[in-house]
Scaffold this motif. Sequence first.
Motif, short mmCIF file in Angstrom:
data_model
loop_
_atom_site.label_atom_id
_atom_site.label_comp_id
_atom_site.label_asym_id
_atom_site.label_seq_id
_atom_site.Cartn_x
_atom_site.Cartn_y
_atom_site.Cartn_z
N ARG A 16 28.61 39.34 42.43
CA ARG A 16 27.62 40.42 42.35
C ARG A 16 28.04 41.65 43.17
NH1 ARG A 16 22.08 39.29 40.91
NH2 ARG A 16 21.83 37.09 40.44
N GLY A 17 28.41 41.44 44.41
CA GLY A 17 28.78 42.54 45.28
C GLY A 17 29.99 43.31 44.76
N GLU A 18 30.92 42.60 44.13
CA GLU A 18 32.10 43.25 43.58
C GLU A 18 31.76 44.07 42.34
OE1 GLU A 18 35.32 39.91 45.08
OE2 GLU A 18 34.17 39.56 43.23
N VAL A 19 30.84 43.58 41.52
CA VAL A 19 30.38 44.35 40.36
C VAL A 19 29.68 45.61 40.85
CG1 VAL A 19 28.82 44.37 38.37
CG2 VAL A 19 30.25 42.36 38.81
N GLU A 20 28.86 45.47 41.87
CA GLU A 20 28.18 46.64 42.44
C GLU A 20 29.18 47.64 43.01
OE1 GLU A 20 25.42 45.01 45.29
OE2 GLU A 20 24.25 44.02 43.71
N GLN A 21 30.20 47.14 43.71
CA GLN A 21 31.24 48.02 44.26
C GLN A 21 31.99 48.74 43.16
OE1 GLN A 21 34.08 46.09 46.88
NE2 GLN A 21 35.53 47.77 46.66
N LEU A 22 32.34 48.03 42.11
CA LEU A 22 33.04 48.64 40.98
C LEU A 22 32.20 49.75 40.36
CD1 LEU A 22 35.49 48.65 39.02
CD2 LEU A 22 34.24 46.94 37.67
N ALA A 23 30.91 49.48 40.17
CA ALA A 23 30.03 50.49 39.58
C ALA A 23 29.87 51.70 40.50
CB ALA A 23 28.66 49.87 39.27
N LYS A 24 29.85 51.46 41.80
CA LYS A 24 29.61 52.54 42.76
C LYS A 24 30.88 53.34 43.08
CE LYS A 24 27.66 53.36 47.33
NZ LYS A 24 27.04 52.76 48.51
N THR A 25 31.98 52.65 43.34
CA THR A 25 33.20 53.33 43.80
C THR A 25 34.27 53.46 42.71
OG1 THR A 25 34.37 51.33 44.54
CG2 THR A 25 32.84 52.39 46.11
N GLY A 26 34.13 52.65 41.65
CA GLY A 26 35.11 52.70 40.57
C GLY A 26 36.32 51.81 40.78
N ARG A 27 36.33 50.99 41.85
CA ARG A 27 37.51 50.17 42.10
C ARG A 27 37.16 48.94 42.94
NH1 ARG A 27 43.23 51.09 41.93
NH2 ARG A 27 44.34 49.85 43.47
N VAL A 28 37.78 47.82 42.57
CA VAL A 28 37.74 46.59 43.36
C VAL A 28 39.18 46.10 43.45
CG1 VAL A 28 36.87 44.23 43.49
CG2 VAL A 28 35.44 46.00 42.50
N GLU A 29 39.60 45.71 44.64
CA GLU A 29 40.98 45.28 44.82
C GLU A 29 41.05 44.08 45.75
OE1 GLU A 29 45.33 47.12 46.13
OE2 GLU A 29 43.59 48.43 46.01
N GLU A 30 41.98 43.19 45.48
CA GLU A 30 42.26 42.03 46.31
C GLU A 30 43.75 41.98 46.56
OE1 GLU A 30 40.38 39.73 47.76
OE2 GLU A 30 38.45 40.21 46.85
N LYS A 31 44.14 41.21 47.56
CA LYS A 31 45.56 41.04 47.83
C LYS A 31 45.84 39.61 48.25
CE LYS A 31 45.10 42.74 52.53
NZ LYS A 31 45.44 43.79 53.46
N ILE A 32 47.06 39.19 48.01
CA ILE A 32 47.54 37.89 48.43
C ILE A 32 48.75 38.14 49.32
CG2 ILE A 32 48.50 35.67 47.69
CD1 ILE A 32 47.04 36.17 44.98
N ILE A 33 48.66 37.71 50.56
CA ILE A 33 49.76 37.87 51.50
C ILE A 33 50.66 36.66 51.35
CG2 ILE A 33 50.37 38.11 53.94
CD1 ILE A 33 47.54 39.38 54.30
N MET A 34 51.92 36.92 50.98
CA MET A 34 52.83 35.84 50.65
C MET A 34 53.97 35.67 51.66
SD MET A 34 52.86 36.44 46.55
CE MET A 34 53.59 34.86 46.19
N GLY A 35 53.95 36.46 52.71
CA GLY A 35 54.98 36.37 53.74
C GLY A 35 54.61 37.24 54.92
N SER A 36 55.53 37.36 55.86
CA SER A 36 55.22 38.08 57.10
C SER A 36 55.48 39.58 57.02
CB SER A 36 56.02 37.48 58.26
OG SER A 36 57.41 37.58 57.98
N GLY A 37 56.19 40.03 56.00
CA GLY A 37 56.50 41.45 55.88
C GLY A 37 55.50 42.22 55.05
N MET A 38 55.47 43.54 55.23
CA MET A 38 54.57 44.39 54.45
C MET A 38 54.91 44.36 52.96
SD MET A 38 52.23 45.48 56.34
CE MET A 38 51.50 46.69 55.26
#
Length: 127
Positions: A16-38
């Motif tokens: 729900r919160g992500e749908v609300e964020q998408l509607a309000k800001t136009g973007r939802v993003e997630e990330k997966i950290i797979m190691g110690s570097g940027m």
Amino acid sequence: MKLRLQSNSIRLRLKRGEVEQLAKTGRVEEKIIMGSGMADIFHYALQSSHAVSTPHAILEQKGILVLVPFETVSRWAAGNDVGIEAILPLGDRGRLQVLIEKDLACLNGTEEQNADTFPNPLGGTKC
């Protein structure tokens, strides 16, 4: 936002919160950290856009960006439809299925698993 990749399909499920964020800001993003570097970060994002007339998926250097028409996102976020689906032709390489769905409560899920989800229309019934 949950990401599922399977058999040439991309499926994004938003709480729900992500749908609300998408509607309000136009973007939802997630990330997966797979190691110690940027450079060891895979990201996936869903973005509404006035520049597209149908959903598109773009493979970026370190992730996936799914663009959906602004009007489609607005209707979907405010309405009762569970999902948005698009089949993207890939020429002689087949097609890519893109699914964007509201995350429904699991019928056998815990309160923690079902936090911020949408009501399941099958609630109260057994599978």
